[in-house]
Design an enzyme around this catalytic site. Structure first.
Site, short mmCIF file in Angstrom:
data_model
loop_
_atom_site.label_atom_id
_atom_site.label_comp_id
_atom_site.label_asym_id
_atom_site.label_seq_id
_atom_site.Cartn_x
_atom_site.Cartn_y
_atom_site.Cartn_z
N GLU A 1 0.83 -1.21 0.00
CA GLU A 1 0.00 0.00 0.00
C GLU A 1 0.86 1.26 0.00
O GLU A 1 0.62 2.21 0.74
CB GLU A 1 -0.96 -0.02 1.19
CG GLU A 1 -1.91 -1.22 1.14
CD GLU A 1 -2.97 -1.24 2.24
OE1 GLU A 1 -2.75 -0.64 3.31
OE2 GLU A 1 -4.03 -1.85 2.00
N ASP B 1 -8.41 -9.05 4.36
CA ASP B 1 -8.15 -7.90 5.22
C ASP B 1 -9.22 -7.76 6.30
O ASP B 1 -10.04 -6.84 6.22
CB ASP B 1 -8.10 -6.63 4.35
CG ASP B 1 -7.51 -5.45 5.09
OD1 ASP B 1 -7.13 -5.61 6.26
OD2 ASP B 1 -7.44 -4.36 4.49
N GLU C 1 -12.45 -1.88 12.12
CA GLU C 1 -12.52 -1.25 10.79
C GLU C 1 -13.66 -1.82 9.95
O GLU C 1 -14.44 -1.06 9.38
CB GLU C 1 -11.18 -1.45 10.08
CG GLU C 1 -11.18 -0.88 8.66
CD GLU C 1 -9.83 -1.01 7.97
OE1 GLU C 1 -8.87 -1.53 8.58
OE2 GLU C 1 -9.73 -0.58 6.81
#
Ligand code: GCV
Length: 698
Positions: free
Chosen positions: A303, A382, A410
């Site tokens: 990322e 993820d 998240e």
């Protein structure tokens, strides 16, 4: 040392009332050292509040034992010690006869009840501290008539929390990346917080759960945070000083490009002598400042973070570079396996993000130094609410592996939704990648004869008065530590522990109603969340960027590798060897064949592994489309029931806690309805199949 709570902070799972049983006893603490001082301090504070007493014996010669009649209720002792009263000495003799010296290790403790005295023995100071908090958990039960001798040792040597905290507020990610509980407890306005009282209180909470390591900054290391390694090292040292009395070591996320950005070198090539010297020298300075520093955490080639690929080197080269710098001081490098192409072409159905970590790392097995810990997210994607385990966990027998969880929510409701994650983690930890008779994920993380990598999780705390935004999200932080200590604990029992500790003494009318209500709300809350969000393991139907709320196609035509491939006929990702991306081949038997087979694949992961027609019949007997409708209606009803349960506690729990949770449940219900309606409408419009029960789908 100050174990007091900062005034503006809710006490979480160690309110003073949790110490009542301990504090009303006559206690002797034997031993020396900073962590024993913490034990003394905790005991003294509890005694001052609840009328007990603490004996602080002056050092005495070994033969000057207190008289046989000395009547302590509780003895906490580091052994071997020369001044044990007769009862504790008797327990020690039995322990040595049965187990031999050294069985308790660096962090273990023994608990026994003998001749009406409760005895906690440890062979190293951290063990005594964990023994103390175990007593607090037990409360009066620690002083019951009889107790068989119990030995407690952590399954995992490393039980660590990563903070994705930034020093500077990041323009997109804020002070804490994926943080849902306000600002950072370490950093504010571009600097370390001057008052670290809150950090001390945090360390105490973590120690009581069993955590022994904390990384204090984000794995996405930006310019200011990079300097924690060099000219801002004093800030890390100050935090280490505050956490040390709780047996917690500090770790630091570092940038692979630090030799260039901080050292002025032309490159960060891991095989370059100048780069190696820079890391060695920089690391030496870190240890001069923080002698018990834990080590580095690295996100490389992921990322947008720099890494060894830029120099044509492997991740083993990169990790070993840092490992060599840390080795003389006993430090470790946590090297993250979260490496994938985030610039994927969505049109290319052959590339598969789920494969990435396996493809990159499995061939490197055996090439990492002993002090490299490869840190793999528990799933291949993820932190979705449902994924299979990452095959990397089973593919690297010659590597120390840490399994990474995400306590910060998240993808599981962002601490606006109740989602007790321990049942999910427990499933992962108990999963046996080589089949029922083989080792489990927890066994891999714990290591066998060689050291394992342990468990790591992304923390969910911030400067919010309730620590975690949603007060009930504290249970996840507590449960993470407990499962890292003992992965076989029952998550429901852990929830009970948390309820007892947190609401000890503060619930009017006793704990019964609180326990019943919270069990009803929380026990199944992860599965409830799963029901009203993305179905059958397909994942990622969230709004891009912030990841909150539904957006079925939000990531469908994006470069992030997160697709569901729904069309008018069916949905799901074909990851089979026969016709798809071949990802199933990364698993050992039996799972490579179970997942490969559309008939044998577990329902909850069907769309992760297969693209199937809407009419496909699940093991449950329902079709995929009807399952989608049913679970989404049911999920919302369950949230409405949670909310009703919580209302019944209106006059029972602290009004501040009640109001905060009520406000969050209102939002959870609103959001769950939004999920239900968007998911159901989307699949109804795609498939044209009506709900068998004729319910309204917008
Ligand atoms: C710290 C996900 C999150 C990122 C996070 C990343 C990681 O992609 O959305 O915010 O970055 O995981 O684990 O490194």
């Amino acid at each position: 040392m100050n174990t007091a709570q900062p005034n503006d902070v809710h006490a979480a799972w160690l309110p003073p009332e949790a110490f009542r049983a301990l504090g009303s006893r006559h206690t002797l603490v034997c031993g020396e050292g900073a962590l024993v001082d913490t034990v003394r301090h905790e005991t003294a504070q509890a005694c001052a509040r609840y009328g007990g007493s603490l004996d602080l014996p002056p050092p005495r010669p070994a033969d000057a034992r207190p008289a046989a009649g000395t009547s302590y209720d509780l003895v906490l002792a580091l052994v071997p010690a020369g001044l044990l009263p007769i009862t504790a000495a008797a327990v020690e003799v039995v322990y040595r006869r049965r187990h031999g010296a050294g069985a308790l290790g660096e962090e273990g403790f023994l608990l026994a009840r003998h001749a009406e005295v409760t005895v906690v023995l440890a062979e190293a100071p951290a063990g005594l501290l964990y023994g103390l908090y175990h007593l607090v958990r037990l409360g009066e039960a620690a002083f019951g008539l009889t107790r068989p001798m119990e030995l407690h040792r952590p399954a995992m040597r490393l039980r660590m929390l990563d903070h994705w905290d930034n020093i500077d507020v990041h323009p997109v990610m804020g002070q804490v990346e994926r943080g849902y509980a306000g600002g950072s407890i370490f950093w504010a306005n571009g600097a370390r917080r001057a008052d670290l009282t809150r950090v001390g209180a945090y360390g105490r909470l973590l120690a009581a759960g069993g955590v022994n390591a904390v990384a204090v900054n984000n794995v996405n290391v930006h310019a200011t945070e990079m300097r924690l390694l060099t000219d801002r090292l004093g800030d890390v040292a100050a935090i280490a000083d505050v956490l040390r009395p709780y047996g917690i070591r500090v770790h630091l996320s570092v940038s692979f490009a630090a030799p260039v950005a901080l050292g002025g070198l032309p490159a960060a090539d891991p095989l370059d002598d100048g780069v190696r010297a820079w890391w060695a020298d920089t690391t030496k300075r870190v240890y001069e400042s923080i002698p018990d520093f834990g080590g580095y955490v690295v996100k490389a080639d992921s990322e947008g973070q720099p890494g060894p690929f830029a120099y044509g080197r492997s991740h083993a080269d990169g990790a070993n570079l840092l490992a060599d710098a840390l080795a003389p001081f006993g430090g470790v490098v946590h090297w993250r396996a979260f490496v994938y192409n985030h610039r994927q072409d969505w049109r290319d159905r052959s590339s598969d993000r789920a494969r990435a970590a396996g493809d990159h790392f499995a061939p490197l097995d055996g090439q990492f130094r002993d002090n490299v810990i490869l840190q793999a997210k528990h799933g291949p994607m993820d932190f979705q609410p449902r994924e299979p385990i990452s095959p990397v966990i089973a593919a690297m027998p010659g590597t120390r592996l840490a399994v990474e969880f995400q306590v910060t929510q998240e993808y599981t409701g962002q601490q606006r939704h109740v989602c007790y994650l321990a049942p999910w983690w427990s499933e992962v930890l108990r999963f046996a990648p080589w089949g029922d008779d083989g080792r489990t994920v927890a066994d891999v993380a714990a290591g066998g004869s060689a050291a394992g990598g342990g468990l790591v999780a992304v923390s969910n705390v911030g400067d919010d008065p309730f620590w975690t935004g949603h007060p009930l999200a504290q249970a996840n932080l507590y449960a993470f530590g407990r499962l890292a200590w003992d992965p076989l604990l029952d998550p429901v029992a852990v929830l009970d522990e948390w309820i007892e500790l947190t609401f000890a003494g503060s619930a009017s009318g006793g704990l019964g109603p609180v326990r019943r209500a919270l069990r009803g709300i929380m026990d199944d809350s992860w599965r409830t969340y799963e029901r009203y969000t993305a179905p059958l393991g397909v994942g990622f139907m969230v709004r891009p960027g912030h990841h909150y709320g539904p957006d079925v196609d939000g990531y469908e035509y994006s470069p992030w590798g997160t697709y569901h491939f729904a069309d008018r006929d069916g949905v799901g990702v074909d990851r089979t060897r026969a016709s798809g991306t071949g990802f199933t081949g990364q698993y050992p038997p039996p799972w490579r064949d179970v997942y490969e087979s559309v008939e044998r694949c577990p329902d909850e992961l069907l769309l992760f592994f297969h693209h199937v027609p809407y009419g496909h019949v699940l093991h449950s007997g329902s079709t995929v489309i009807q399952h989608i409708y049913d679970t989404h209606f049911a999920g919302v009803e369950q949230v409405a029931a949670m909310r009703r349960r919580w209302e019944r506690l209106a006059d029972v729990v602290d009004p501040g806690v009640h109001a905060r949770v009520r406000e969050r449940l209102d939002e959870q219900l609103r959001c769950a309805e939004e999920w239900r309606d968007q998911i159901n409408a989307y699949f109804f419009r795609k498939s044209g199949v009506p709900d068998a029960h004729g319910r309204r789908i917008p």
